[in-house]
Write a protein that holds these residues in place. Structure first.
Motif, short mmCIF file in Angstrom:
data_model
loop_
_atom_site.label_atom_id
_atom_site.label_comp_id
_atom_site.label_asym_id
_atom_site.label_seq_id
_atom_site.Cartn_x
_atom_site.Cartn_y
_atom_site.Cartn_z
N ALA A 66 46.13 51.99 31.73
CA ALA A 66 47.55 51.73 32.95
C ALA A 66 47.46 50.39 32.54
CB ALA A 66 46.08 51.49 34.68
N GLY A 67 47.91 49.93 31.21
CA GLY A 67 48.21 48.91 30.14
C GLY A 67 48.49 47.31 30.99
N THR A 68 47.54 47.45 32.09
CA THR A 68 47.25 45.89 32.32
C THR A 68 46.44 44.74 30.74
OG1 THR A 68 46.89 47.09 34.27
CG2 THR A 68 46.13 45.17 34.38
N LYS A 69 46.80 43.79 31.39
CA LYS A 69 46.58 43.11 30.14
C LYS A 69 46.04 41.42 30.77
CE LYS A 69 46.87 42.62 25.35
NZ LYS A 69 46.15 41.45 25.28
N TRP A 70 45.72 41.05 30.98
CA TRP A 70 45.64 39.29 31.10
C TRP A 70 45.11 38.31 29.86
CZ3 TRP A 70 42.71 43.69 32.38
CH2 TRP A 70 41.41 43.54 31.81
N GLY A 71 45.27 37.20 30.30
CA GLY A 71 45.00 35.78 29.71
C GLY A 71 43.20 35.62 29.13
N LEU A 72 43.35 34.47 29.23
CA LEU A 72 42.92 33.51 28.31
C LEU A 72 41.71 33.10 29.73
CD1 LEU A 72 40.55 32.74 26.23
CD2 LEU A 72 42.26 30.26 26.58
N GLY A 73 40.37 33.44 29.59
CA GLY A 73 39.24 32.95 30.55
C GLY A 73 37.87 34.06 30.95
N GLY A 74 38.24 35.49 30.35
CA GLY A 74 37.01 36.38 30.15
C GLY A 74 37.61 36.79 31.77
N THR A 75 36.40 38.24 32.15
CA THR A 75 36.24 38.80 33.00
C THR A 75 36.28 37.99 34.42
OG1 THR A 75 35.34 40.45 32.03
CG2 THR A 75 35.28 40.41 34.39
N CYS A 76 35.73 37.15 34.95
CA CYS A 76 35.29 36.38 36.18
C CYS A 76 36.71 35.75 36.49
CB CYS A 76 34.50 35.08 35.72
SG CYS A 76 34.48 34.35 37.36
N VAL A 77 37.58 35.06 35.38
CA VAL A 77 38.67 34.90 36.05
C VAL A 77 40.34 35.54 36.58
CG1 VAL A 77 40.56 33.04 35.47
CG2 VAL A 77 38.29 32.40 34.82
N ASN A 78 40.44 36.76 35.37
CA ASN A 78 40.64 37.64 35.44
C ASN A 78 41.60 39.16 36.11
OD1 ASN A 78 43.03 36.13 33.49
ND2 ASN A 78 40.83 36.18 32.43
N VAL A 79 39.58 39.17 36.02
CA VAL A 79 39.89 40.68 36.29
C VAL A 79 37.95 40.71 37.23
CG1 VAL A 79 42.02 42.17 35.47
CG2 VAL A 79 38.89 41.77 34.61
N GLY A 80 37.28 39.66 37.98
CA GLY A 80 36.15 39.61 38.21
C GLY A 80 35.93 39.09 39.90
N CYS A 81 35.19 37.57 39.62
CA CYS A 81 34.62 37.21 40.62
C CYS A 81 35.97 36.08 41.37
CB CYS A 81 34.16 36.00 40.51
SG CYS A 81 33.13 36.06 39.48
N ILE A 82 37.15 36.12 40.73
CA ILE A 82 38.07 35.25 41.20
C ILE A 82 39.05 36.57 42.05
CG2 ILE A 82 39.90 33.53 41.26
CD1 ILE A 82 36.86 32.45 40.60
N PRO A 83 39.25 37.05 41.99
CA PRO A 83 40.59 37.50 42.23
C PRO A 83 39.74 38.75 43.49
CG PRO A 83 41.14 38.76 39.93
CD PRO A 83 39.63 37.48 39.73
N LYS A 84 38.71 38.91 43.42
CA LYS A 84 37.51 39.36 43.84
C LYS A 84 37.84 38.46 45.10
CE LYS A 84 34.30 39.13 44.07
NZ LYS A 84 33.23 39.34 43.14
N LYS A 85 37.00 37.91 45.06
CA LYS A 85 37.05 36.40 46.40
C LYS A 85 38.71 36.48 47.37
CE LYS A 85 34.45 33.85 48.69
NZ LYS A 85 33.91 32.38 48.10
#
Ligand code: FAD
Ligand code: NDP
Length: 512
Positions: A66-85
């Motif tokens: 779908a064209g989504t990209k993100w920066g340094l820090g991996g899954t947790c920070v960008n598309v995991g634990c943090i945005p989920k919380k």
């Protein structure tokens, strides 16, 4: 013999580590190359630098279909634990606003609605600030960082290219593979074209609307709950059972709690096709694997939450001779692969929990063993975890089924109870699913094998008990612990009813 091994045999210190690091320069460009700048890779790289190693970290994110990209820090920070919380919190606040009225707050607009775009912007701003702090931290700690994919050319050499530039190579004494994973898409027509995953949802620029979540693991249940909590009609498609691998009773209670809040479930069902209709909505065809009945429905968003695959395909592992299983890397108890100087940590390891704190601690401990003479291994047993649903589910240790399988039904005792959080009374929130249990040995002081809790802030409740369980907590100690009143965590100190007794585990009053 490697210089670092020599140093360890000589009983190294940080100061002589630095001088040996410079000696090491003669043979390799770096002491450690880390492939992947997520929880595991960053923790490992930073710890290694603290011990005097010269470290280079590669991190690169390929965009989603779908064209989504993100920066340094991996899954947790960008598309995991943090945005989920953060989205979980947004959804909990929606409930809290309604409760506030019962508590006497004058909330004028009774038709309170969330602003999805504003929420996404706030979440993304926070993530960008974490990306920035992560980069600054690497620079301060003198971990070299290259924003590129890295791939093996041979067991000590990594090839990369920055922004489509010429191919370059670096050599390293040790290589740590910490490339994590990405969501899977089902092999059906329209899956990648029209569906999104957890990689997209936290930055999704349009309101999700009526959503089908396919998959009933952590990601599926958590996403369904925050979407429903934010006001979107949400259905979870379950292939077998919810939260396979978790304690069954707790998983079923969690599903009942979600149903009570309006999340719909399609059981024993798998999707077969997604197609876009003239009005832009998505038609999903699916099949019930029990009844064999085919059916279809229309949604605005289809979210695949069917598990994750390890990112081994771009590593050119055959060039290094590293063994894999499925799409993961096989390691021993020291996180070493079959190639002794190549290690793997985090989600990319075969058969280990895919959790951020596991990735961080194992990365850190590995660096200490490689560069600071430590012998400490990562202990993957009794890792506590939480499913962030509106009433959260947190647990540590064995499920009831696992305890029965390991010790035998006659050798375990299960203490359990429903409870009523004090703060639920005024807004008359349902207490039907507030439940906890301790699974213990039946003999002696009754060593606790597993603790399970569904209720508010479950992660906060279980974290401390996880340390106690690791220290050999017994039922005797638990029941001799004075509770903190009025909390929900204190319910663990009041567990007096065993399943075996057949007594009613429902509470009679709050304070007896
Ligand atoms: P990652 O964080 O994925 O980092 C790997 C990095 O390497 C990525 O940036 C990747 O793009 C990059 N990379 C890949 N290949 C290469 C290459 N060849 N060269 C260079 N770079 C490469 N865990 C929890 O403990 N609590 C939670 O609440 C929680 N919530 C989650 C919610 C969601 C929606 C998801 C998806 C996961 C969640 N997790 C949670 C799991 C947690 O995010 C992961 O366990 C953790 O991020 C794994 O860290 P890692 O370093 O192994 O991999
Ligand atoms: P999981 O493996 O936990 O769950 C995958 C789900 O998708 C299962 O319900 C599975 O069903 C179903 N499924 C698999 N393949 C298909 C298919 N082809 N069609 C339909 N359904 C399918 O993966 P998640 O993506 O939920 O989570 C990945 C990992 O990320 C977790 O294991 C966890 O470690 C981590 N995570 C941790 C969180 C936390 O700590 N709170 C939150 C989110 C993620 P079946 O049971 O039948 O196989």
């Amino acid at each position: 013999m490697s210089l670092w091994k020599l140093l360890r045999i000589c009983g190294s210190s940080r100061s002589n580590a630095l001088s040996v690091a410079s000696l090491g320069k003669a043979k390799y460009d770096y002491d450690l190359v880390v492939l992947g700048g997520g929880s595991a890779g960053l923790a490992c790289g930073k710890e290694a630098v603290d011990s005097g190693a010269r470290v280079l970290c590669f991190d690169y994110v390929k965009s989603t279909p779908a064209g989504t990209k993100w920066g340094l820090g991996g899954t947790c920070v960008n598309v995991g634990c943090i945005p989920k919380k953060l989205m979980h919190q947004a959804s909990l606040l929606g409930e809290a606003v309604h409760e506030a009225v019962a508590y006497g707050w004058n909330v004028n607009d009774q038709n309170i609605k969330p602003d999805w775009k504003k929420l996404v912007n706030s979440v993304q701003s926070h993530i960008k600030s974490v990306n920035w702090v992560t980069r600054v931290d690497l620079r301060d700690k003198k971990v070299e960082y290259v924003n590129s994919m890295g791939a093996f050319v041979d067991p000590h050499t990594i090839e990369y290219s920055v922004k489509g530039g010429p191919k370059q190579r670096v050599s390293s004494e040790y290589v740590v593979v910490a490339v994590g994973g990405r969501p899977r898409y089902p092999p059906i027509l329209g899956a990648t074209e029209f569906g999104i995953t957890s990689d997209d949802i936290f930055s999704y620029d349009k309101e999700p609307g009526r959503t089908l979540v396919v998959g009933a693991g952590y990601v599926g249940l958590e996403s369904a709950c925050f979407l429903k909590g934010l006001g979107y009609d949400t259905t979870v498609m379950v292939r077998s059972i919810v939260l396979r691998g978790f304690d069954r009773q707790m998983s079923e209670l969690l599903e009942a709690m979600m149903s009570e809040r309006g999340v719909k479930f399609l059981h024993t069902t798998i999707p077969s096709l997604v197609e876009r209709q003239g009005d832009g909505r998505l038609l999903v065809k699916y099949r019930n694997t029990t009844t064999k009945k085919e059916d279809s429905d229309t949604f605005d968003t289809v979210l695949w939450a069917i598990g994750r695959k390890g990112l081994i395909e771009d590593l050119n592992l055959p060039a290094a001779g590293v063994q894999t299983k499925n799409d993961k890397i096989v390691v021993d108890a020291t996180e070493a692969t079959n190639v002794p100087h190549i290690f793997a940590v985090g989600d990319i390891i075969y058969g280990r929990p895919e959790l951020s704190p596991v990735a961080i601690l194992s990365g850190r401990l590995l660096a200490r063993r490689l560069f600071a003479g430590s012998k400490q291994l990562m202990d993957y047993a009794d890792v506590a975890t939480t499913v962030f649903t509106p009433l959260e589910y947190s647990c540590v240790g064995m499920s009831e089924e696992m305890a029965i399988q390991t010790h035998g039904q006659d050798n375990i005792e299960v203490f359990h109870g429903y409870y009523k959080p004090t703060e639920f009374f005024i807004p008359q929130k349902s207490v039907r699913h507030c439940y906890l249990k301790a699974v213990a040995e039946i003999t002696g002081d009754q060593k606790i094998l597993g603790l399970h809790y569904i209720g508010p802030v479950a992660g906060e409740v279980i974290q401390g008990f996880a340390a106690a369980l690791k220290s050999g907590l017994t039922v005797k100690t638990l029941l001799n612990t004075v509770g903190i009143h009025p909390t929900t965590a204190e319910e663990f100190t009041r567990l007096s009813i065993t399943k075996r007794s057949g007594r009613d585990p429902k509470p009679s009053s709050c304070c007896s």
